[in-house]
Design a protein around this motif. Structure first.
Motif, PDB file in Angstrom:
ATOM      1  N   LEU A  94      -3.388   2.601   0.610  1.00  0.00           N
ATOM      2  CA  LEU A  94      -4.289   1.561   1.103  1.00  0.00           C
ATOM      3  C   LEU A  94      -3.860   1.069   2.485  1.00  0.00           C
ATOM      4  O   LEU A  94      -4.678   0.991   3.412  1.00  0.00           O
ATOM      5  CB  LEU A  94      -4.316   0.388   0.120  1.00  0.00           C
ATOM      6  N   CYS A  95      -2.586   0.748   2.634  1.00  0.00           N
ATOM      7  CA  CYS A  95      -2.094   0.254   3.926  1.00  0.00           C
ATOM      8  C   CYS A  95      -2.244   1.320   5.011  1.00  0.00           C
ATOM      9  O   CYS A  95      -2.628   1.013   6.139  1.00  0.00           O
ATOM     10  CB  CYS A  95      -0.637  -0.191   3.817  1.00  0.00           C
ATOM     11  N   PHE A  96      -1.959   2.563   4.667  1.00  0.00           N
ATOM     12  CA  PHE A  96      -2.092   3.641   5.648  1.00  0.00           C
ATOM     13  C   PHE A  96      -3.539   3.762   6.110  1.00  0.00           C
ATOM     14  O   PHE A  96      -3.822   3.821   7.310  1.00  0.00           O
ATOM     15  CB  PHE A  96      -1.608   4.964   5.053  1.00  0.00           C
ATOM     16  N   LYS A  97      -4.464   3.781   5.153  1.00  0.00           N
ATOM     17  CA  LYS A  97      -5.882   3.917   5.507  1.00  0.00           C
ATOM     18  C   LYS A  97      -6.369   2.737   6.343  1.00  0.00           C
ATOM     19  O   LYS A  97      -7.174   2.910   7.254  1.00  0.00           O
ATOM     20  CB  LYS A  97      -6.736   4.036   4.247  1.00  0.00           C
ATOM     21  N   ASN A  98      -5.890   1.536   6.017  1.00  0.00           N
ATOM     22  CA  ASN A  98      -6.345   0.343   6.730  1.00  0.00           C
ATOM     23  C   ASN A  98      -5.707   0.175   8.102  1.00  0.00           C
ATOM     24  O   ASN A  98      -6.307  -0.435   8.986  1.00  0.00           O
ATOM     25  CB  ASN A  98      -6.065  -0.917   5.905  1.00  0.00           C
ATOM     26  N   CYS A  99      -4.502   0.686   8.274  1.00  0.00           N
ATOM     27  CA  CYS A  99      -3.743   0.342   9.481  1.00  0.00           C
ATOM     28  C   CYS A  99      -3.549   1.474  10.481  1.00  0.00           C
ATOM     29  O   CYS A  99      -3.404   1.213  11.673  1.00  0.00           O
ATOM     30  CB  CYS A  99      -2.363  -0.188   9.082  1.00  0.00           C
ATOM     31  N   ILE A 100      -3.512   2.687  10.034  1.00  0.00           N
ATOM     32  CA  ILE A 100      -3.190   3.798  10.932  1.00  0.00           C
ATOM     33  C   ILE A 100      -4.481   4.432  11.437  1.00  0.00           C
ATOM     34  O   ILE A 100      -5.271   4.966  10.669  1.00  0.00           O
ATOM     35  CB  ILE A 100      -2.317   4.860  10.225  1.00  0.00           C
ATOM     36  N   SER A 101      -4.656   4.361  12.743  1.00  0.00           N
ATOM     37  CA  SER A 101      -5.891   4.891  13.317  1.00  0.00           C
ATOM     38  C   SER A 101      -5.683   6.233  14.008  1.00  0.00           C
ATOM     39  O   SER A 101      -6.611   7.019  14.120  1.00  0.00           O
ATOM     40  CB  SER A 101      -6.482   3.884  14.303  1.00  0.00           C
ATOM     41  N   ASN A 102      -4.467   6.491  14.470  1.00  0.00           N
ATOM     42  CA  ASN A 102      -4.211   7.725  15.209  1.00  0.00           C
ATOM     43  C   ASN A 102      -3.054   8.471  14.557  1.00  0.00           C
ATOM     44  O   ASN A 102      -1.892   8.170  14.814  1.00  0.00           O
ATOM     45  CB  ASN A 102      -3.892   7.402  16.673  1.00  0.00           C
ATOM     46  N   VAL A 103      -3.384   9.453  13.739  1.00  0.00           N
ATOM     47  CA  VAL A 103      -2.332  10.215  13.062  1.00  0.00           C
ATOM     48  C   VAL A 103      -1.741  11.299  13.960  1.00  0.00           C
ATOM     49  O   VAL A 103      -0.751  11.929  13.598  1.00  0.00           O
ATOM     50  CB  VAL A 103      -2.842  10.845  11.741  1.00  0.00           C
ATOM     51  N   GLN A 104      -2.323  11.504  15.127  1.00  0.00           N
ATOM     52  CA  GLN A 104      -1.813  12.504  16.061  1.00  0.00           C
ATOM     53  C   GLN A 104      -0.544  12.025  16.762  1.00  0.00           C
ATOM     54  O   GLN A 104       0.283  12.819  17.176  1.00  0.00           O
ATOM     55  CB  GLN A 104      -2.881  12.845  17.111  1.00  0.00           C
ATOM     56  N   ASN A 105      -0.415  10.717  16.881  1.00  0.00           N
ATOM     57  CA  ASN A 105       0.732  10.135  17.568  1.00  0.00           C
ATOM     58  C   ASN A 105       1.839   9.854  16.552  1.00  0.00           C
ATOM     59  O   ASN A 105       1.605   9.226  15.524  1.00  0.00           O
ATOM     60  CB  ASN A 105       0.300   8.839  18.260  1.00  0.00           C
ATOM     61  N   ALA A 106       3.051  10.296  16.847  1.00  0.00           N
ATOM     62  CA  ALA A 106       4.172  10.111  15.920  1.00  0.00           C
ATOM     63  C   ALA A 106       4.647   8.661  15.875  1.00  0.00           C
ATOM     64  O   ALA A 106       5.239   8.234  14.885  1.00  0.00           O
ATOM     65  CB  ALA A 106       5.330  11.019  16.311  1.00  0.00           C
ATOM     66  N   GLN A 139      -0.154  -2.673  17.308  1.00  0.00           N
ATOM     67  CA  GLN A 139      -1.209  -3.158  16.419  1.00  0.00           C
ATOM     68  C   GLN A 139      -1.061  -2.544  15.020  1.00  0.00           C
ATOM     69  O   GLN A 139      -1.192  -3.239  14.012  1.00  0.00           O
ATOM     70  CB  GLN A 139      -2.574  -2.819  17.005  1.00  0.00           C
ATOM     71  N   GLU A 140      -0.778  -1.248  14.954  1.00  0.00           N
ATOM     72  CA  GLU A 140      -0.582  -0.584  13.664  1.00  0.00           C
ATOM     73  C   GLU A 140       0.650  -1.142  12.952  1.00  0.00           C
ATOM     74  O   GLU A 140       0.626  -1.386  11.742  1.00  0.00           O
ATOM     75  CB  GLU A 140      -0.426   0.925  13.857  1.00  0.00           C
ATOM     76  N   GLU A 141       1.703  -1.355  13.708  1.00  0.00           N
ATOM     77  CA  GLU A 141       2.935  -1.892  13.124  1.00  0.00           C
ATOM     78  C   GLU A 141       2.706  -3.289  12.554  1.00  0.00           C
ATOM     79  O   GLU A 141       3.136  -3.596  11.439  1.00  0.00           O
ATOM     80  CB  GLU A 141       4.037  -1.922  14.181  1.00  0.00           C
ATOM     81  N   GLN A 142       1.996  -4.125  13.285  1.00  0.00           N
ATOM     82  CA  GLN A 142       1.697  -5.478  12.807  1.00  0.00           C
ATOM     83  C   GLN A 142       0.817  -5.430  11.561  1.00  0.00           C
ATOM     84  O   GLN A 142       1.031  -6.171  10.605  1.00  0.00           O
ATOM     85  CB  GLN A 142       1.016  -6.301  13.907  1.00  0.00           C
ATOM     86  N   CYS A 143      -0.157  -4.550  11.566  1.00  0.00           N
ATOM     87  CA  CYS A 143      -1.040  -4.394  10.414  1.00  0.00           C
ATOM     88  C   CYS A 143      -0.238  -3.974   9.180  1.00  0.00           C
ATOM     89  O   CYS A 143      -0.421  -4.523   8.087  1.00  0.00           O
ATOM     90  CB  CYS A 143      -2.126  -3.365  10.720  1.00  0.00           C
ATOM     91  N   LEU A 144       0.662  -3.011   9.342  1.00  0.00           N
ATOM     92  CA  LEU A 144       1.493  -2.557   8.224  1.00  0.00           C
ATOM     93  C   LEU A 144       2.398  -3.680   7.720  1.00  0.00           C
ATOM     94  O   LEU A 144       2.564  -3.852   6.507  1.00  0.00           O
ATOM     95  CB  LEU A 144       2.324  -1.339   8.626  1.00  0.00           C
ATOM     96  N   ASN A 145       2.976  -4.443   8.639  1.00  0.00           N
ATOM     97  CA  ASN A 145       3.818  -5.576   8.236  1.00  0.00           C
ATOM     98  C   ASN A 145       3.020  -6.579   7.413  1.00  0.00           C
ATOM     99  O   ASN A 145       3.485  -7.052   6.371  1.00  0.00           O
ATOM    100  CB  ASN A 145       4.430  -6.269   9.456  1.00  0.00           C
ATOM    101  N   ASN A 146       1.818  -6.888   7.873  1.00  0.00           N
ATOM    102  CA  ASN A 146       0.967  -7.825   7.136  1.00  0.00           C
ATOM    103  C   ASN A 146       0.579  -7.268   5.766  1.00  0.00           C
ATOM    104  O   ASN A 146       0.573  -7.990   4.769  1.00  0.00           O
ATOM    105  CB  ASN A 146      -0.294  -8.152   7.935  1.00  0.00           C
TER     106      ASN A 146
END
Length: 87
Positions: free
Chosen positions: A43-55, A60-67
């Motif tokens: 769920l968190c991955f789908k909601n927070c990670i927008s660019n899987v090409q970048n390692a 913004q993704e980090e903050q979303c995952l923390n939340n």
């Protein structure tokens, strides 16, 4: 992997049967926790990670995952406290 027949189980004493049941309940609980963590991670991955090409994670993704993680932990703590108050 060998299996246990009903005959094998019926030959066990009550203490051994109880020990097996306790073990199975414990393993079942572990499985439920693992499934919950897997669903939460998905769920968190789908909601927070927008660019899987970048390692690397964007800020913004980090903050979303923390939340997302914090909400998950807060929810679980609240559920545990609620269950403890019922007992």
């Amino acid at each position: 992997m060998s299996s246990i027949s009903q005959n094998d189980l019926s030959n066990l004493d009550d203490g051994s049967k109880k020990e097996i049941m306790t073990f199975l309940e414990s393993e079942n609980s572990k499985q439920k926790v693992q499934m919950s963590i897997h669903q939460f991670t998905n769920l968190c991955f789908k909601n927070c990670i927008s660019n899987v090409q970048n390692a690397d994670l964007s800020s913004q993704e980090e903050q979303c995952l923390n939340n997302c993680v914090n909400r998950f932990l807060d929810t679980n703590i609240r559920i545990v406290k609620g269950l403890q108050s019922i007992q």
